[in-house]
Design an enzyme around this catalytic site. Structure first.
Site, PDB file in Angstrom:
ATOM      1  N   ARG A   1       0.916  -1.192   0.039  1.00 57.00           N
ATOM      2  CA  ARG A   1      -0.140  -0.063   0.017  1.00 57.00           C
ATOM      3  C   ARG A   1       0.819   1.331   0.123  1.00 57.00           C
ATOM      4  NH1 ARG A   1      -5.055  -1.857   3.883  1.00 57.00           N
ATOM      5  NH2 ARG A   1      -5.406  -3.940   2.754  1.00 57.00           N
TER       6      ARG A   1
ATOM      7  N   ARG B   1       1.796   1.380  10.523  1.00 62.78           N
ATOM      8  CA  ARG B   1       1.306   1.897   9.102  1.00 62.78           C
ATOM      9  C   ARG B   1       2.445   1.523   8.209  1.00 62.78           C
ATOM     10  NH1 ARG B   1      -2.974   4.839   9.209  1.00 62.78           N
ATOM     11  NH2 ARG B   1      -3.995   5.162   7.066  1.00 62.78           N
TER      12      ARG B   1
ATOM     13  N   GLU C   1      -6.814  -1.297  14.298  1.00 60.90           N
ATOM     14  CA  GLU C   1      -7.551  -2.185  13.184  1.00 60.90           C
ATOM     15  C   GLU C   1      -6.768  -3.522  12.929  1.00 60.90           C
ATOM     16  OE1 GLU C   1      -9.070  -0.297   9.776  1.00 60.90           O
ATOM     17  OE2 GLU C   1      -9.229  -2.143   8.743  1.00 60.90           O
TER      18      GLU C   1
ATOM     19  N   SER D   1     -10.848  -6.155   8.842  1.00 64.33           N
ATOM     20  CA  SER D   1     -12.044  -5.709   8.182  1.00 64.33           C
ATOM     21  C   SER D   1     -13.054  -6.752   7.660  1.00 64.33           C
ATOM     22  CB  SER D   1     -11.492  -4.556   7.296  1.00 64.33           C
ATOM     23  OG  SER D   1     -12.427  -3.550   7.173  1.00 64.33           O
TER      24      SER D   1
ATOM     25  N   ARG E   1      -0.067  -5.097  13.123  1.00 65.15           N
ATOM     26  CA  ARG E   1      -0.712  -4.523  14.135  1.00 65.15           C
ATOM     27  C   ARG E   1      -0.996  -5.762  15.203  1.00 65.15           C
ATOM     28  NH1 ARG E   1      -4.601  -0.511  10.730  1.00 65.15           N
ATOM     29  NH2 ARG E   1      -3.041   0.703  10.119  1.00 65.15           N
TER      30      ARG E   1
END
Length: 426
Positions: free
Chosen positions: A263, A278, A350, A353, A392
């Site tokens: 990403r 991140r 998070e 998802s 994470r």
RNA sequence: GGAGGGGUGGCCGAGUGGUUGAAGGCGGCGGUCUUGAAAACCGUUGAUCCGCAAGGAUCCGGGGGUUCGAAUCCCUCCCCCUCCGCCA
């Protein structure tokens, strides 16, 4: 992608969806183009029908030796065709504009999803465990990882710049252990089939799951062959069945895959930049489901539970949110986020998802099924959930299981795979 | 990278310019027969779009072209297979 006929008949519902999801889309222009396209198409069809039947007549006349009559017909056809050319150009151009607009209209949120901003409209639907308390000052994952030699951020930056991690020693082994353990759990307990796919895909594939054409700037592009690096296994795994007509007997199809995710995180500088929170490249175990339309919403609950079980097995405090319309992605109809507690950072991250896309992706990617060998093909529903994202998860593990002496306890399910019950300096 | 072969309906496979959306087979579905099943026989069986409908159009890997007319001819791209080369 939404059904053009649905948009034609329910333009207000679509306008509202765009509004609550905060995606601009010009529905009026679309409807106008649609009308123009249908007009052009029906005129073009008429002329084509004429040309077709005239051609057959010409064939007959030629055989019968009626040269002159055939020539007259040919002239007739030629005239019709010059007209057709013009109309076909309009038809083609209009259709291309319609298709482009269609690909940029977001999915409709499910009726149960709250409309509004995330801060006020995300709904907490589940909470498990308690935040870990300490009788010493807890450290954050970066301090822990560096002191134990689990991650080398400095050398990773030497290779690819900031926003990358290099797992080392037991850190690397911890990732590997987690990946294997999670995949095995989904395969053995939840009935998944493991797949290992390419990490580089074509533009068509990215359109299929909804990353393109709108979100090119979020991804890494390989110009040489016009390829893209996958931002999630959802992309290759969902597209596994692109263009296929499945049998209802095959459904639900449940795949689990481990892939790296790439990403570019353009525009997120300064946000969440510390350590693993991140990064531009990370590993993830992902579950993807293909279901019938009538079972997909129940399946979303199952899928969410399957992801939650991973956190529970590791004893990590977490909460589950049903995202509001503004929190959901472009393609999603309903999304649950699983957020794990990181006691060092004192915040939730998070880690998963879980989304149901209804037929949105299936229509883009052409994934259909037949209820019986007699029935018409219908679009499947697609769903996916992380199960889970590694970095994470590692943050939460290190921070939750840290001890006063600087070592980290290894939760029971991972001990065997890791060959250690604690992470200690090497 | 080089040489050759090939991409046709759910599958296999025919089809080299004309009424072919596509022979034939398999599979599926319906029926006859049977106590039931199998076998055999008969029938049926693609998708998409426009249209209230009647009906019409499109589709034989993708795109372009030739022609009154193309699955069939030409150009181009993609993919698969075989052999050679290279290589983890």
């Amino acid at each position: 992608m939404l059904d053009l006929r649905f948009i034609r008949e329910n333009p207000d519902a679509v306008r509202r969806a765009c509004e609550v999801k905060r995606h601009a889309a010009d529905i009026d222009q679309l409807l106008e183009l649609d009308q123009a396209w249908r007009d052009a198409t029906s005129r073009a069809d008429q002329i084509r029908a004429l040309v077709k039947s005239a051609s057959k007549e010409i064939g007959g006349l030629m055989k019968a030796g009626k040269r002159d009559e055939a020539e007259a017909k040919k002239a007739e056809v030629a005239a019709a065709k010059s007209q057709l050319e013009e109309i076909e150009r309009t038809e083609g151009e209009t259709r291309a504009e319609i298709d482009d607009l269609l690909l940029r209209i977001p999915n409709l949120p499910h009726a149960d999803v709250k409309a509004g901003p995330e801060e006020t409209c995300n709904e907490e639907v589940h909470r498990w465990g308690e935040p870990r308390t300490f009788d010493f000052k807890p450290r954050d994952h970066v301090e822990i990882a560096e002191s134990l030699g689990l991650i080398d951020f400095k050398r990773a930056a030497k290779l690819a710049g900031s926003g990358f991690a290099c797992f080392t020693g037991l850190g690397a082994k911890l990732e590997r252990a987690l990946i294997g353990w999670m995949i095995d759990m989904h395969v053995e307990r939840h009935g998944y089939r493991e797949v290992s796919t390419p990490f580089i895909v074509t533009s068509e594939v990215m359109v299929g799951t909804g990353q393109l054409p709108k979100f090119a700037e979020d991804m890494y592009h390989v110009p040489k062959e016009d390829f893209w690096l996958i931002p999630t296994a959802e992309v290759p795994v969902t597209n596994l069945h692109r263009g296929e007509i499945l049998s209802a007997d095959d459904l639900p199809i449940k795949y689990v895959a481990h892939t790296p995710c790439f990403r570019s995180e353009a525009g997120s500088y300064g946000k969440d930049v510390r350590g693993l929170s991140r990064v531009h490249q990370f590993d993830k175990v992902e579950m993807v489901n293909f279901t019938t339309p009538e079972t997909s919403w129940d399946q979303l609950e199952t899928l969410r539970r399957e992801a939650e079980e991973v956190l529970e097995a590791l004893g990590l405090h977490y909460r589950t949110l049903r995202l509001s319309t503004e929190g959901m992605t472009f393609a999603s109809a309903m999304t649950y986020d699983l957020e794990v507690w990181a006691p060092g950072a004192k915040r939730f991250y998070e880690v998963s998802s879980a989304s149901c896309y209804a037929d949105f992706q299936a229509r883009r990617a052409g994934i259909r099924f037949r209820r019986t060998s007699e029935s018409k093909p219908e679009f499947v529903h697609t769903l996916n959930a992380s199960g889970l994202a590694l970095p994470r998860l590692v943050i939460a593990l290190l921070e939750t299981y840290q001890r006063g002496d600087g070592t980290v306890e290894v939760p029971e399910p991972l001990r065997h795979r890791l060959g250690a019950d604690a992470l200690r300096p090497e």
